[in-house]
Design a protein around this motif. Sequence first.
Motif, PDB file in Angstrom:
ATOM      1  N   ALA A 103       1.758   8.835  -6.312  1.00  0.00           N
ATOM      2  CA  ALA A 103       2.114  10.223  -5.981  1.00  0.00           C
ATOM      3  C   ALA A 103       3.132  10.757  -6.971  1.00  0.00           C
ATOM      4  CB  ALA A 103       2.655  10.296  -4.557  1.00  0.00           C
ATOM      5  N   ILE A 104       4.141   9.941  -7.286  1.00  0.00           N
ATOM      6  CA  ILE A 104       5.150  10.396  -8.247  1.00  0.00           C
ATOM      7  C   ILE A 104       4.482  10.774  -9.554  1.00  0.00           C
ATOM      8  CG2 ILE A 104       7.129   9.731  -9.639  1.00  0.00           C
ATOM      9  CD1 ILE A 104       8.029   7.924  -7.515  1.00  0.00           C
ATOM     10  N   GLY A 105       3.579   9.915 -10.014  1.00  0.00           N
ATOM     11  CA  GLY A 105       2.920  10.154 -11.288  1.00  0.00           C
ATOM     12  C   GLY A 105       2.162  11.470 -11.299  1.00  0.00           C
ATOM     13  N   VAL A 106       1.358  11.687 -10.264  1.00  0.00           N
ATOM     14  CA  VAL A 106       0.549  12.911 -10.229  1.00  0.00           C
ATOM     15  C   VAL A 106       1.453  14.135 -10.090  1.00  0.00           C
ATOM     16  CG1 VAL A 106      -1.295  14.131  -9.048  1.00  0.00           C
ATOM     17  CG2 VAL A 106      -1.377  11.655  -9.230  1.00  0.00           C
ATOM     18  N   MET A 107       2.452  14.019  -9.222  1.00  0.00           N
ATOM     19  CA  MET A 107       3.341  15.161  -9.019  1.00  0.00           C
ATOM     20  C   MET A 107       4.076  15.504 -10.299  1.00  0.00           C
ATOM     21  SD  MET A 107       4.954  14.342  -5.388  1.00  0.00           S
ATOM     22  CE  MET A 107       4.743  15.597  -4.190  1.00  0.00           C
ATOM     23  N   ILE A 127      10.333  12.857  -2.844  1.00  0.00           N
ATOM     24  CA  ILE A 127       9.330  11.798  -2.962  1.00  0.00           C
ATOM     25  C   ILE A 127       9.844  10.717  -3.908  1.00  0.00           C
ATOM     26  CG2 ILE A 127       7.011  11.254  -3.770  1.00  0.00           C
ATOM     27  CD1 ILE A 127       6.576  12.834  -1.464  1.00  0.00           C
ATOM     28  N   VAL A 128      10.464  11.142  -5.005  1.00  0.00           N
ATOM     29  CA  VAL A 128      10.975  10.163  -5.966  1.00  0.00           C
ATOM     30  C   VAL A 128      12.017   9.280  -5.286  1.00  0.00           C
ATOM     31  CG1 VAL A 128      12.320   9.846  -8.066  1.00  0.00           C
ATOM     32  CG2 VAL A 128      10.493  11.539  -8.006  1.00  0.00           C
ATOM     33  N   LEU A 129      12.936   9.918  -4.564  1.00  0.00           N
ATOM     34  CA  LEU A 129      13.992   9.157  -3.890  1.00  0.00           C
ATOM     35  C   LEU A 129      13.404   8.179  -2.875  1.00  0.00           C
ATOM     36  CD1 LEU A 129      17.071   8.840  -3.343  1.00  0.00           C
ATOM     37  CD2 LEU A 129      16.744  10.445  -1.474  1.00  0.00           C
ATOM     38  N   PHE A 130      12.513   8.706  -2.043  1.00  0.00           N
ATOM     39  CA  PHE A 130      11.955   7.863  -0.993  1.00  0.00           C
ATOM     40  C   PHE A 130      11.108   6.736  -1.583  1.00  0.00           C
ATOM     41  CE2 PHE A 130      12.198  10.177   3.283  1.00  0.00           C
ATOM     42  CZ  PHE A 130      13.474  10.590   2.996  1.00  0.00           C
ATOM     43  N   PRO A 149      -1.783   7.751 -13.596  1.00  0.00           N
ATOM     44  CA  PRO A 149      -0.821   7.283 -12.578  1.00  0.00           C
ATOM     45  C   PRO A 149      -1.358   6.117 -11.755  1.00  0.00           C
ATOM     46  CG  PRO A 149      -0.955   9.655 -12.543  1.00  0.00           C
ATOM     47  CD  PRO A 149      -2.027   9.186 -13.468  1.00  0.00           C
ATOM     48  N   PHE A 150      -2.671   6.082 -11.539  1.00  0.00           N
ATOM     49  CA  PHE A 150      -3.252   4.995 -10.759  1.00  0.00           C
ATOM     50  C   PHE A 150      -3.106   3.673 -11.517  1.00  0.00           C
ATOM     51  CE2 PHE A 150      -5.050   8.705  -8.889  1.00  0.00           C
ATOM     52  CZ  PHE A 150      -5.323   8.376  -7.575  1.00  0.00           C
ATOM     53  N   ILE A 151      -3.414   3.737 -12.804  1.00  0.00           N
ATOM     54  CA  ILE A 151      -3.334   2.517 -13.608  1.00  0.00           C
ATOM     55  C   ILE A 151      -1.880   2.070 -13.739  1.00  0.00           C
ATOM     56  CG2 ILE A 151      -3.730   1.587 -15.919  1.00  0.00           C
ATOM     57  CD1 ILE A 151      -6.169   3.541 -16.026  1.00  0.00           C
ATOM     58  N   VAL A 152      -1.014   3.042 -14.001  1.00  0.00           N
ATOM     59  CA  VAL A 152       0.407   2.709 -14.160  1.00  0.00           C
ATOM     60  C   VAL A 152       0.946   2.064 -12.881  1.00  0.00           C
ATOM     61  CG1 VAL A 152       2.720   3.695 -14.396  1.00  0.00           C
ATOM     62  CG2 VAL A 152       0.877   4.462 -15.898  1.00  0.00           C
ATOM     63  N   VAL A 212       0.861  -1.191   0.000  1.00  0.00           N
ATOM     64  CA  VAL A 212       0.000   0.000   0.000  1.00  0.00           C
ATOM     65  C   VAL A 212       0.895   1.239   0.000  1.00  0.00           C
ATOM     66  CG1 VAL A 212      -1.574   1.379   1.393  1.00  0.00           C
ATOM     67  CG2 VAL A 212      -2.026  -1.030   1.058  1.00  0.00           C
ATOM     68  N   ILE A 213       1.911   1.226   0.850  1.00  0.00           N
ATOM     69  CA  ILE A 213       2.819   2.374   0.915  1.00  0.00           C
ATOM     70  C   ILE A 213       3.511   2.568  -0.427  1.00  0.00           C
ATOM     71  CG2 ILE A 213       4.922   3.259   2.001  1.00  0.00           C
ATOM     72  CD1 ILE A 213       4.054   1.835   4.555  1.00  0.00           C
ATOM     73  N   SER A 214       4.054   1.485  -0.973  1.00  0.00           N
ATOM     74  CA  SER A 214       4.806   1.604  -2.220  1.00  0.00           C
ATOM     75  C   SER A 214       3.916   2.067  -3.369  1.00  0.00           C
ATOM     76  CB  SER A 214       5.451   0.274  -2.572  1.00  0.00           C
ATOM     77  OG  SER A 214       6.374  -0.066  -1.574  1.00  0.00           O
ATOM     78  N   VAL A 215       2.745   1.480  -3.480  1.00  0.00           N
ATOM     79  CA  VAL A 215       1.861   1.856  -4.591  1.00  0.00           C
ATOM     80  C   VAL A 215       1.436   3.320  -4.441  1.00  0.00           C
ATOM     81  CG1 VAL A 215      -0.400   1.431  -5.627  1.00  0.00           C
ATOM     82  CG2 VAL A 215       1.069  -0.484  -5.029  1.00  0.00           C
ATOM     83  N   THR A 216       1.151   3.730  -3.204  1.00  0.00           N
ATOM     84  CA  THR A 216       0.778   5.129  -2.983  1.00  0.00           C
ATOM     85  C   THR A 216       1.912   6.051  -3.432  1.00  0.00           C
ATOM     86  OG1 THR A 216      -0.495   4.402  -1.084  1.00  0.00           O
ATOM     87  CG2 THR A 216      -0.108   6.756  -1.266  1.00  0.00           C
ATOM     88  N   PHE A 217       3.126   5.663  -3.108  1.00  0.00           N
ATOM     89  CA  PHE A 217       4.282   6.453  -3.545  1.00  0.00           C
ATOM     90  C   PHE A 217       4.339   6.552  -5.066  1.00  0.00           C
ATOM     91  CE2 PHE A 217       6.930   5.858   0.499  1.00  0.00           C
ATOM     92  CZ  PHE A 217       6.873   7.206   0.782  1.00  0.00           C
ATOM     93  N   ILE A 218       4.147   5.416  -5.720  1.00  0.00           N
ATOM     94  CA  ILE A 218       4.248   5.429  -7.187  1.00  0.00           C
ATOM     95  C   ILE A 218       3.165   6.337  -7.773  1.00  0.00           C
ATOM     96  CG2 ILE A 218       4.189   4.034  -9.294  1.00  0.00           C
ATOM     97  CD1 ILE A 218       5.144   1.668  -7.687  1.00  0.00           C
TER      98      ILE A 218
END
Lengths: 225, 807
Positions: free
Chosen positions: B458-462, B685-688, B772-775, B450-456
């Motif tokens: 977030a990166i997409g939207v940002m 965010i990208v790094l983390f 980004p959600f689909i990706v 959940v954490i990792s997918v949320t991060f991914i």
Amino acid sequence: MIELKNIEKYYANKGVKSYILRHVTTTIKQGEFVSIMGPSGAGKSTLLNILGMLEEPTYGTYEFMGENVTSLNERKRIELYRNHIGFVFQAYHLIDEMTVYENIEAPLLYKKVGSAERASRIANLLDRFNIVAKKDLFPNQLSGGQQQLVGIARALAAQPSIILADEPTGNLQSAQAEEIMQLFQKLNKEDGITIIQVTHSEKNAEYGNRILHIADGVVKGDVQV
Amino acid sequence: MFKLNLKIAWRNLWKNKVYAAINIGGLALGLTAFVLMLLYINHEESFDSWSPDLKNVYQIREKHDFFTPDNKEHWQDAVDSRMAALVKENIPQAIAVTRVDQEWDWNSGYSVKVEHADPVMIQKVKDADSSFFSVFDHQFIQGNTETALKSPKSIVLKESIALKLFGTTKVLGKTLKLVIWRNDPGQQLTVTGVVKEPQTPQTVGFNAIVRTGEKDKDPDNITAKHYCQVYAKMYGDLDSVSLNKTLQQVYVKAKKASFAKQKINYNDYYKDGKKPGLRALQLSEVHANPAIQLSWKDKLKPIVGISIFLLLVSVINFVNLATAQSVNRAKEVGVKKVLGSNKHQLLTQFLLESALQSVVALFLCVVLVEVVLPAFNQHFNVTLSFWHNPRLLLMIFELVMLFFIVTLLAGFYPSWVLSNYNPVSVLKGNYANGLKGTAIRNVLVVFQFVISVTFIIAIGVMYQQTKYVSNKDLGFDKGNLINIRTNYEEKFAERLRKIPGVKYIATTTQVMGNAFNIPEEITYKDNNIALNTVTVSMDALQALGVKIMQGRIFAKEYKQDTVNAVVINESAAKLIDKNPVGKLYDVKSNKEKYTFQIVGVIKDYHNEGFDKAVLPTIYKVTHLGGMSTTNNVLVRFDSENSAQIIRKIEAEWKVAYPNYPMSYVTMNDSLNKVLEENNRFMNMIVLFSTISVSLSLLGLFALSTFVAKRRTKEVAVRKVLGAANYEIIHLLNRSFLILVIIANVISWPIAYILIKKWLDAFAYRIDMPVLPFIVATVVSITIAILTVSIQAKRAATMDPVTALKYE
Ligand SMILES: Nc1ncnc2c1ncn2[C@@H]1O[C@H](COP(=O)(O)OP(=O)(O)O)[C@@H](O)[C@H]1O
Ligand SMILES: [Mg+2]
């Protein structure tokens, strides 16, 4: 020393009780060397586990050294393990990450034996079982027979009054098995340690002085040798 | 016993080197991010703690709407200089009160000239009155508190600056020339003191404190105000509630008196929610509560969240691998129990093992922190240090606490599971009910993903928002435009206009990088409308390259333009009139009425970050006297070859102002600076996320190894029964795949809520994108399958005979 009265053990599965032990009543005195024999699945291990307080009987009473131990709290049980009961297993069950020396030392640490006393007891056992040279090896560097020797040494380290052994020679070749049985006999005769073993072999059973025959959870025979 | 346990722990780690490395390495990474954050927090918390005396120092704050980016009232630290006298006279406990320059981030410093040396620009040279060192108890190396600012035209230097300028700290009585403005003739100052750099950072930081005499008095004219910071040192313990009550009363009284003299109606002035206000803030509170910007605590909140999550991801790896591995330890537990060990002893033993790993991870982390600290410092524009930290002891204490927390978090559950194994089932070789913890392990894997997918996501939207913002039409032409940081002067402007390639020279009070907003209320058709006013020179709008939507912009041909013509932006037009060109409105000031005519409408142009909406604004051309203090000179080139033109401008500058170096920014740089903070956040965010995703995958890899190993016998039996390799791989993949899919389903709404909050902070933003959600889902599922398949393939292609022999 051991007093079993009407011990019963069953597992209830979907409302059907399948009995493992039925009406087991017997007395084992201090200094006896008892062999439990019977076909596979007869309930031998279960009986030994009950004797070792690893399992509780569903019914019946069990007195150990005059004390009712049918259902015992953990603290009391550990007390008995530390001071009175030694286990020997068919699969040896040495701790792989410990050396021979450390394996024998472990029960003494739990019993909080002082370090000088510990060292002398271990040296004694190593010497007696002829494994001094192996003391810094790990279990996987030993043969099966040697591992079982270490297993017995470990069981003896805490100077128990009784040893429970479930098919101690089951995994061994006959020459090694004979060595272990002679050792048991000597421990029983010279040190007065009570020994209860499960075995398949008539020959092994003859090292002891009493044989309990079990079939389908029922004691079918109790013979003095 | 302890020694033996330690030995066994070590042997166990050594035996499972790969997993131990994953555990420890992951934990070290998670810890590193966390420790960096701790360092940063400690740094921020240490502000203004360099002297115990400072607990009696207060910053005075006044509520007003001057200088604010949104033209609304704020509690500001730039206050009317008269507040100093007000506090001193009305608060009996005030021992000393001082007025000192506020720090402006666009101020590039003052020019300091020692004898015949070249002038150097020195930042943070602040003008103060004589009481400065009575309030701030700095430690003098040369001179002392009493004599330092006793007479005007004196300067007190920080140790490092004294060394830089003179090469020694024995500089009492030496003189230097300070040039504040470019056409400032400069003033001769005598060095009267040298102070040590305090142990911790300071709100009122400085390289030199000057007493020019300017700050000694308040403006004579009652309508004029001089804004500066005011600090007061109070005697003994004060009740801040009653102090502030007194200040408020005194302030209202003073305001009423001043308004009476200026003939302003008090009630007219304070209406529509506008309120007068004066209060004192203890210095220790000041850094955490800046007047206008977000406080560091608020800024740090998302980062704190992220680093805690990162730490959790690594702790989860730890827990999962430990419980998965516990199968291998079950026998040990069973045997030890029949040898007389109790649960408590076993628990301690296994906790010791996780403690051992935490310790190694912590050491690795300290090394990592040392390695990444320079990059971190540069990136976040701070000077953190681990070993030279004034709060090293606190830091070490925090690390020890962290060690305990991590050990317990990571070690307790596995230890508890292990120590609870029932010896009979284990010794019987029957692990079935010994293998508890599968459910929890699954929950943890889901949580991790959940954490990792949320991060991914977030990166997409940002990424999309950042792209949108950097491609957004700014409303003005940022190319070929520079801003010289100086005040407009017609004569100099004329000279620059003669340089070939220079198209416009202009000034304005509002340009990206340096915007002053001045509120004004207009009356249009009996409606009162609050607007922002900007003063420009005649061709400033041309220089900026704004787009005309209606009417015209200012031009020399119209005499009226310097009198009462105004241009408004689209946002203002929305408030005033749809077709405003030619319309008139009034402004009341001091009971008099001025009428203005709207001559044109321009497209909104940006002069702040994209988090802020462009204010409805009126542009006015006034006589040039009104623009002497814009500190902006816009230069528009008509060719791309700007470097050469800038060299020519610099040459002109040297002729005109030999004592003051020129400084300028290109509009591209100004824009980048506005975008900088966001880009920084995005990089982080990208790094983390990269770390978090890699850790999760490493964990999954190790976990699938264990599971594959545990199911070796099942796999072998199935193969003997005729299962094909791909069927085996599918079998092993399935359970993990379900977990990853569940994680995706859970993270969608979480990501949506968090990211919406982030996006909402932008006045100009994209709609929530779906891509980004689909990706994220496709990516997470794909890499999870790949990771597990590596292990599954190995298990599937193994010779079944060997497996069955050994079981
Ligand atoms: N947990 C259990 N649930 C149900 N049946 C069991 C369980 N443990 C053992 N049994 C059954 O009890 C019987 C006796 O087992 P055991 O004492 O191990 O036999 P032996 O050692 O004589 O070969 C076996 O038939 C076995 O299937
Ligand atoms: Mg058996």
